[in-house]
Scaffold this active site. Sequence first.
Site, short mmCIF file in Angstrom:
data_model
loop_
_atom_site.label_atom_id
_atom_site.label_comp_id
_atom_site.label_asym_id
_atom_site.label_seq_id
_atom_site.Cartn_x
_atom_site.Cartn_y
_atom_site.Cartn_z
N LYS A 48 3.39 2.82 -3.26
CA LYS A 48 2.60 3.61 -2.29
C LYS A 48 3.60 4.05 -1.30
O LYS A 48 4.62 3.34 -0.97
CB LYS A 48 1.55 2.73 -1.76
N THR A 49 3.65 5.44 -0.99
CA THR A 49 4.51 6.05 -0.06
C THR A 49 3.61 6.40 1.19
O THR A 49 2.63 6.57 1.34
CB THR A 49 5.00 6.96 -0.73
N ARG B 78 -1.55 8.96 2.86
CA ARG B 78 -1.52 10.03 3.80
C ARG B 78 -2.71 9.68 4.83
O ARG B 78 -3.01 10.40 5.75
CB ARG B 78 -1.75 11.47 3.00
N LYS B 79 -3.80 8.77 4.38
CA LYS B 79 -4.81 8.85 5.37
C LYS B 79 -5.39 10.16 5.90
O LYS B 79 -5.47 10.21 7.26
CB LYS B 79 -4.73 7.69 6.36
N ASN C 160 -11.17 21.85 5.80
CA ASN C 160 -10.11 22.92 5.65
C ASN C 160 -8.73 22.52 6.08
O ASN C 160 -7.84 23.09 5.20
CB ASN C 160 -10.82 24.19 6.44
N ARG D 97 5.70 -5.35 3.57
CA ARG D 97 7.11 -6.24 3.93
C ARG D 97 7.24 -7.50 3.48
O ARG D 97 8.48 -8.18 3.24
CB ARG D 97 6.79 -6.37 5.54
O1 S5P Z 1 -6.30 -1.00 6.45
C1 S5P Z 1 -5.03 -0.61 5.97
C2 S5P Z 1 -4.84 0.19 5.39
C3 S5P Z 1 -3.63 0.59 4.78
S1 S5P Z 1 -3.49 1.94 3.57
N1 S5P Z 1 -4.19 -1.67 6.57
C4 S5P Z 1 -2.81 -1.27 6.04
O2 S5P Z 1 -2.03 -1.99 6.60
N2 S5P Z 1 -2.59 -0.34 5.36
C5 S5P Z 1 -1.07 0.17 4.85
O3 S5P Z 1 -0.60 -1.00 3.82
C6 S5P Z 1 -0.20 0.21 6.20
O4 S5P Z 1 -0.04 1.84 6.37
C7 S5P Z 1 1.13 -0.08 5.39
O5 S5P Z 1 1.76 1.00 4.64
C8 S5P Z 1 0.78 -1.17 4.20
C9 S5P Z 1 0.67 -2.54 4.84
O6 S5P Z 1 2.19 -2.83 5.08
P1 S5P Z 1 2.63 -4.49 5.13
O7 S5P Z 1 4.08 -4.25 5.52
O8 S5P Z 1 1.90 -4.80 6.60
O9 S5P Z 1 2.45 -5.24 4.05
#
Ligand code: S5P
Length: 268
Positions: free
Chosen positions: A60-61, A92-93, A99, A239
């Site tokens: 996931k990016t 990208r949410k 459009n 993380r």
């Molecule tokens: O509800 C959410 C949805 C997403 S996609 N909570 C989140 O934390 N995320 C994403 O998941 C967030 O943007 C980040 O990229 C990842 C969590 O990262 P972490 O380092 O806390 O595990």
Amino acid sequence: SRSTVSFAQRGAEHPNPLVGRLFEIAEKKKTNVVLSADLTTTKELLTIADSLGPYIAVLKTHIDIVSDFGPDTVQGLTELAERHDFLLFEDRKFVDIGNTVQKQYKGGVLRIHEWAHIVNASILAGEGIIQALDQTVREGGLEDRGTLILAEMTSKGSLAIGEYTRLSVEYARKYPKSVIGFVSTTELSNHSPSNTPTEDFVVFTTGVNISSKGDPLGQQYQTPTTAMAGGSDFLIAGRGIYASPDPVSAAKQYQKAGWDAYERRIAP
Ligand code: S5P
């Protein structure tokens, strides 16, 4: 509930070829880990994608946080996805009117639809957003593209609850060609009306961390084991893996925790 059925069987029965491929990768590599590779330079992103590629099903990016983003970023990710056999998910949410979202998905500097197998969208603006993504995929003749609806969020005070989450499921059902599942903490839907094939939305769960409960900015974590027990199919961890002193052993640890929990769940 679909969560007690094996990934192999779900993949074989699923009408969406991208989901078939996703489950196939998971079974082959014995991993349901989605690495949230929130690195901010192309070199760091590609280095972690290469070293952790063997242990993950999806990368996931957040491509817009890469400070030196360019053609090499996308080419590198695409090559590594092929070499290590994982899918690319751009987080990208999408949240705007249909459009605008179509332009953000197709064009701009990121050209997301060209390289990301999976994207996610929020239904805050209504159904048009899902319709817009669906239309882009169908008109482009893209077979291996899918959308996840952000039906819940892990951050403290999230408003994606109740009726919002319920409507996320309702919209998902209307666009089965492009919506492959949800970002959520539980299996939101598993009903199979007698006149339709079994509904099978894939559950991607974020906020997964083995050693932390949260962060100072509102993130809330659970462990791979509790996430799987709650109905998750794929565990999104950032993380907890990439910021660990030894990301490779962390990735293996999450892989094992996730896969063991999956095997326990499907055990007869
Ligand atoms: O509800 C959410 C949805 C997403 S996609 N909570 C989140 O934390 N995320 C994403 O998941 C967030 O943007 C980040 O990229 C990842 C969590 O990262 P972490 O380092 O806390 O595990």
